[in-house]
Every structure is written in C-alpha cells, then in structure tokens.
Design a protein around this motif. Structure first.
Motif, PDB file in Angstrom:
ATOM      1  N   ILE A 248      56.817  32.329  55.095  1.00 55.04           N
ATOM      2  CA  ILE A 248      57.656  31.764  56.026  1.00 55.04           C
ATOM      3  C   ILE A 248      57.896  30.225  55.445  1.00 55.04           C
ATOM      4  N   GLY A 249      59.050  29.930  55.348  1.00 60.34           N
ATOM      5  CA  GLY A 249      59.345  28.439  55.023  1.00 60.34           C
ATOM      6  C   GLY A 249      60.809  28.139  55.510  1.00 60.34           C
ATOM      7  N   MET A 250      61.363  27.030  55.161  1.00 62.50           N
ATOM      8  CA  MET A 250      62.438  26.409  55.734  1.00 62.50           C
ATOM      9  C   MET A 250      63.685  26.034  55.061  1.00 62.50           C
ATOM     10  N   THR A 251      63.360  26.374  53.702  1.00 61.56           N
ATOM     11  CA  THR A 251      64.230  25.799  52.671  1.00 61.56           C
ATOM     12  C   THR A 251      65.152  26.767  51.374  1.00 61.56           C
ATOM     13  N   ASN A 252      64.359  27.939  51.102  1.00 55.33           N
ATOM     14  CA  ASN A 252      64.570  28.670  50.098  1.00 55.33           C
ATOM     15  C   ASN A 252      65.766  29.467  49.892  1.00 55.33           C
ATOM     16  N   LEU A 253      65.958  30.003  51.010  1.00 55.33           N
ATOM     17  CA  LEU A 253      67.093  31.064  50.948  1.00 55.33           C
ATOM     18  C   LEU A 253      68.484  30.307  51.016  1.00 55.33           C
TER      19      LEU A 253
ATOM     20  N   GLY B 211      61.096  20.240  43.784  1.00 58.30           N
ATOM     21  CA  GLY B 211      59.748  20.099  44.394  1.00 58.30           C
ATOM     22  C   GLY B 211      59.867  20.045  45.648  1.00 58.30           C
ATOM     23  N   GLY B 212      59.124  21.064  46.515  1.00 55.51           N
ATOM     24  CA  GLY B 212      59.101  20.891  47.932  1.00 55.51           C
ATOM     25  C   GLY B 212      58.025  19.934  48.472  1.00 55.51           C
ATOM     26  N   SER B 213      57.687  20.372  49.621  1.00 56.57           N
ATOM     27  CA  SER B 213      56.604  19.670  50.508  1.00 56.57           C
ATOM     28  C   SER B 213      55.307  19.465  49.557  1.00 56.57           C
TER      29      SER B 213
ATOM     30  N   ALA C 121      59.600  25.087  43.784  1.00 59.29           N
ATOM     31  CA  ALA C 121      58.299  25.283  44.265  1.00 59.29           C
ATOM     32  C   ALA C 121      58.188  24.872  45.891  1.00 59.29           C
ATOM     33  N   SER C 122      57.663  25.613  46.477  1.00 55.73           N
ATOM     34  CA  SER C 122      57.520  25.394  47.965  1.00 55.73           C
ATOM     35  C   SER C 122      56.489  25.860  48.647  1.00 55.73           C
ATOM     36  N   ALA C 123      56.107  24.935  49.572  1.00 58.04           N
ATOM     37  CA  ALA C 123      55.188  25.123  50.593  1.00 58.04           C
ATOM     38  C   ALA C 123      55.628  26.360  51.675  1.00 58.04           C
TER      39      ALA C 123
ATOM     40  N   MET D 193      46.674  20.142  59.373  1.00 56.98           N
ATOM     41  CA  MET D 193      45.802  21.089  58.787  1.00 56.98           C
ATOM     42  C   MET D 193      46.124  22.007  57.308  1.00 56.98           C
ATOM     43  N   ILE D 194      47.459  21.609  57.062  1.00 54.29           N
ATOM     44  CA  ILE D 194      47.948  22.224  55.756  1.00 54.29           C
ATOM     45  C   ILE D 194      47.942  21.139  54.726  1.00 54.29           C
ATOM     46  N   ILE D 195      47.581  19.694  55.006  1.00 56.39           N
ATOM     47  CA  ILE D 195      47.895  18.611  53.984  1.00 56.39           C
ATOM     48  C   ILE D 195      46.983  18.723  53.095  1.00 56.39           C
TER      49      ILE D 195
ATOM     50  N   ALA E 155      62.983  15.921  43.963  1.00 56.31           N
ATOM     51  CA  ALA E 155      62.094  16.065  45.043  1.00 56.31           C
ATOM     52  C   ALA E 155      63.049  16.656  46.218  1.00 56.31           C
ATOM     53  N   ARG E 156      62.876  17.824  46.733  1.00 54.70           N
ATOM     54  CA  ARG E 156      64.063  18.339  47.796  1.00 54.70           C
ATOM     55  C   ARG E 156      64.153  17.531  48.797  1.00 54.70           C
ATOM     56  N   HIS E 157      62.957  17.037  49.558  1.00 54.85           N
ATOM     57  CA  HIS E 157      62.950  16.236  50.785  1.00 54.85           C
ATOM     58  C   HIS E 157      63.090  14.717  50.217  1.00 54.85           C
TER      59      HIS E 157
ATOM     60  N   LEU F 177      64.591  16.146  56.665  1.00 53.05           N
ATOM     61  CA  LEU F 177      64.264  17.292  57.334  1.00 53.05           C
ATOM     62  C   LEU F 177      65.005  18.511  56.726  1.00 53.05           C
ATOM     63  N   PRO F 178      64.224  19.733  56.868  1.00 52.63           N
ATOM     64  CA  PRO F 178      65.124  21.116  56.175  1.00 52.63           C
ATOM     65  C   PRO F 178      66.536  21.039  56.728  1.00 52.63           C
ATOM     66  N   THR F 179      66.829  20.734  57.824  1.00 51.25           N
ATOM     67  CA  THR F 179      68.182  20.811  58.225  1.00 51.25           C
ATOM     68  C   THR F 179      68.906  19.716  57.681  1.00 51.25           C
TER      69      THR F 179
ATOM     70  N   ASN G   3      45.810  21.591  51.689  1.00 52.73           N
ATOM     71  CA  ASN G   3      46.256  22.537  50.716  1.00 52.73           C
ATOM     72  C   ASN G   3      47.457  22.083  49.999  1.00 52.73           C
ATOM     73  N   LEU G   4      48.333  21.402  50.853  1.00 48.98           N
ATOM     74  CA  LEU G   4      49.728  21.016  50.091  1.00 48.98           C
ATOM     75  C   LEU G   4      49.038  20.327  48.678  1.00 48.98           C
ATOM     76  N   GLN G   5      47.972  19.371  48.829  1.00 43.60           N
ATOM     77  CA  GLN G   5      47.710  18.818  47.648  1.00 43.60           C
ATOM     78  C   GLN G   5      47.193  19.657  46.390  1.00 43.60           C
TER      79      GLN G   5
ATOM     80  N   ALA H 118      60.435  22.396  63.810  1.00 42.08           N
ATOM     81  CA  ALA H 118      59.204  23.037  64.484  1.00 42.08           C
ATOM     82  C   ALA H 118      58.831  24.394  63.972  1.00 42.08           C
ATOM     83  N   PHE H 119      57.372  24.521  63.763  1.00 33.67           N
ATOM     84  CA  PHE H 119      57.054  25.745  63.293  1.00 33.67           C
ATOM     85  C   PHE H 119      57.344  26.790  64.157  1.00 33.67           C
ATOM     86  N   SER H 120      57.023  28.280  64.129  1.00 36.41           N
ATOM     87  CA  SER H 120      57.322  29.428  64.966  1.00 36.41           C
ATOM     88  C   SER H 120      56.552  29.451  66.117  1.00 36.41           C
TER      89      SER H 120
HETATM   90  C1  LIG Z   1      54.787  21.133  55.090  1.00 37.14           C
HETATM   91  S1  LIG Z   1      55.235  21.732  56.481  1.00 37.14           S
HETATM   92  C2  LIG Z   1      56.848  22.554  56.303  1.00 37.14           C
HETATM   93  C3  LIG Z   1      57.904  22.237  55.359  1.00 37.14           C
HETATM   94  O1  LIG Z   1      57.461  22.692  54.152  1.00 37.14           O
HETATM   95  C4  LIG Z   1      58.190  23.490  53.515  1.00 37.14           C
HETATM   96  O2  LIG Z   1      58.892  22.767  52.477  1.00 37.14           O
HETATM   97  P1  LIG Z   1      59.518  23.134  51.129  1.00 37.14           P
HETATM   98  O3  LIG Z   1      59.964  24.431  51.337  1.00 37.14           O
HETATM   99  O4  LIG Z   1      60.345  22.025  50.767  1.00 37.14           O
HETATM  100  O5  LIG Z   1      58.189  22.968  50.229  1.00 37.14           O
HETATM  101  C5  LIG Z   1      58.773  24.282  54.457  1.00 37.14           C
HETATM  102  O6  LIG Z   1      60.072  24.794  54.130  1.00 37.14           O
HETATM  103  C6  LIG Z   1      59.085  23.019  55.501  1.00 37.14           C
HETATM  104  O7  LIG Z   1      60.212  22.244  54.965  1.00 37.14           O
END
Ligand SMILES: CSC[C@H]1O[C@H](OP(=O)(O)O)[C@H](O)[C@@H]1O
Ligand SMILES: Nc1ncnc2[nH]cnc12
Length: 290
Positions: free
Chosen positions: A186-191, A10-12, A86-88, A227-229, A53-55, A62-64, A231-233, A168-170
């Motif tokens: 675009i996201g920061m984790t799945n590849l 599970g992601g964000s 599952a990813s945002a 702004m995205i919170i 829970a990935r994070h 952080l993704p990094t 939609n995340l829910q 940071a976003f793009s």
């Molecule tokens: C919610 S803002 C950016 C954050 O959301 C995505 O996370 P995930 O892939 O774990 O759902 C994105 O990759 C960023 O880590």
C-alpha cells in the motif's frame, strides 16, 4: 532543450540520485502547472536521465497535493520514454518484509481527491489500463535487483499496489480489507502516476520498497513516520543501486512497450471537433495522431 530518454521519480526517502555526471537543473512549466521541483538531468551509466523528487527535494508536498500531471508532462517535454518510480510502501503480506522490494503488476484505486487524466475540455480519450505496468520495463528492473547482492532484501515480482489518498495511514479495518483482496503493498502515489504516464505514452514501472507492515500485523505497532524513517534510509541506498543497474540495462537494450502507442485507439473525439485551445494544450501528447 536537454533530452533524456529515461526518467526516475524518487519518492519518500529518495530525494536525489548519487553518481550523476554533467548535472543540469531544469525548471519546466507545463499547461498543468509546475512540477514538484526542478528536474535534475545528468549522465548515469552513460545514459542521460531526468530525476524528479516526487514530493519535492524537501518533502513539502502531500500525496494529494502532488502535481502528478505537471510531473509527467515535464518528463514528456524532455523526451522521456521510460519512467522508473521508486516508492515507499507498507506491506500487506507477511512474506513481503520491511526492506524487501516488490515490483507490482497491478493497482487498486482508493484515491478520491486528485486529478488523474490529461483529457477533458472537449477531447475525450480512454486508455486501456488492464496492465498498468510495462511488463518489459518491470522485467529490466527485476533483473537489475537480482543481479545485485542485496543481503537484507528479497525481491517479489508481481503483486497489487493499493493506492490510497492519505495522508493519514489506514485503519486496521481498511488494512484487513485490502488483505482480503489479496493486495500486496500500500502507498499513496503510484497508481495516479502510472495512469498519467500511460496517457503520455511513457512506459512505467514501480520499484516498491517496503518500510513497514502497515497496521494489520499482530506483532507490529501501527505504522508511524518515526518507525519507518530508518527503513526509508536503508531502502534509499538500495534503490540507488537498483536504479543505476536498471538504467545501464535499459540504455543498452531499450525494450518495446505497449505504453508507447497507448493513445492509438484511445481518442474518441474527431480531430475537427476538438476545441483549438484544448488541441494546443494537449499537443505534446496527441500531436502524432492529428
Ligand atoms: C513515508 S510515509 C508515506 C508516504 O510514502 C510514500 O511516498 P512515495 O510513494 O512518494 O514514496 C507513500 O505513498 C506516502 O506518500
Ligand atoms: N503503511 C503505509 N501506508 C501507505 N503508504 C505508505 N508508505 C509507506 N508505508 C505506508
């Protein structure tokens, strides 16, 4: 040791799975450090699943900073053969609207600061990654989405997920560059996760849940967390429904996957030339070939 054939990452926004029965918290350590959090093992629709829970459950990584290798290794330790992620994501195409779902079939790597292989230290392996997502697993997830009546969300099968480093976003220039590459989300984790899952011979598919239009869209402000919170829910509610349905289908009919034999022709180093410590460190992944 508990066993689970299906893993859910599970992601964000998705920090727990509702409806799990016979729940156990499993704390695992791996040769690649500790996973993001405990793994939650329980029954969902008659299947035993492992949720992570990935994070972390409190979203503290952080993704990094994500221990991608430990997360996938921990799934492998439990016997996981299929991972649904599952990813945002932000959308790079007008037609993929916030709250829509995308099941990507390609990735472009824009990460630069994270380990993305289990191999090295005297064991060289090159997995094929031309088709980074398991087609059969993606179909199960897509069919699960279509079987549900998710009024506000359309499904997009296929598409390219750009994986950026973040946090940071793009910039607009980057966002428009990715659009010129015909990327979808675009996201920061799945590849990174998909690559390691493939090295661990685990089938992997992504349910990407659109939260925003990134920053390229002329009618939308640049993306912010505020702004995205919402939609995340909303997406988290949909993700739970889809995952439950997909698990039911997967358990009844586990598909074949090219991932399950990904290392068969990947290892270059002769077994007798691999240092003993490395062989031991990677034995969970490679033992069936030595
Ligand atoms: C919610 S803002 C950016 C954050 O959301 C995505 O996370 P995930 O892939 O774990 O759902 C994105 O990759 C960023 O880590
Ligand atoms: N616009 C965006 N860029 C990167 N990752 C995201 N996750 C959700 N929206 C995103």
């Amino acid at each position: 040791m508990v066993e689970a054939k299906i893993g859910i990452i599970g992601g964000s926004g998705l920090y727990k799975m509702d409806g799990l029965k016979d729940v156990r918290e499993v704390k695992l350590s791996t040769p690649f450090g500790d996973p993001s959090d405990v793994l939650i093992v329980g029954k969902l629709e008659d299947a035993t699943v492992a949720f992570l829970a990935r994070h972390g459950r409190n979203h503290h990584l952080l993704p990094t900073e994500l221990p991608f290798r430990a997360n996938i290794h921990a799934m492998k330790q439990l016997g996981v053969e299929y991972i649904i992620s599952a990813s945002a994501v932000g959308s790079l195409k007008e037609e993929a609207k916030p709250l829509d779902m995308v099941i990507p079939d390609q990735f472009i790597d824009r990460t630069k600061d994270r380990p993305a292989t289990f191999f090295g230290e005297g064991l060289v392996a090159h997995i094929a990654f031309g088709d980074p997502i398991c087609t059969n697993l993606a179909k199960v997830v897509g069919d699960a989405v279509e079987s549900l009546d998710l009024a506000e969300s359309s499904l997009h099968r296929g598409g390219t997920y750009i994986c950026m480093e973040g946090p940071a976003f793009s910039t607009k220039a980057e966002s428009n560059l990715y659009r010129s590459w015909d990327a979808t989300v675009i996201g920061m984790t799945n590849l990174t996760e998909a690559k390691l899952a493939r090295e661990a011979e685990i089938a992997y598919a992504t349910l990407a849940l659109v939260t925003d239009y990134d920053c390229w869209h002329p009618d939308h402000d640049s993306v912010t967390v505020e702004m995205i919170i919402g939609n995340l829910q909303k997406n988290a509610v949909n993700a739970q429904l889809v995952i439950k349905e997909a698990v039911k289908r997967l358990n009844a009919n586990p598909p074949e996957s090219i991932a399950h034999s990904a290392l068969k022709f990947a290892i270059l180093t002769p077994p007798d030339k691999i240092p003993a410590e490395t062989k031991e460190k990677l034995s969970l992944l490679t033992k069936k070939y030595f």
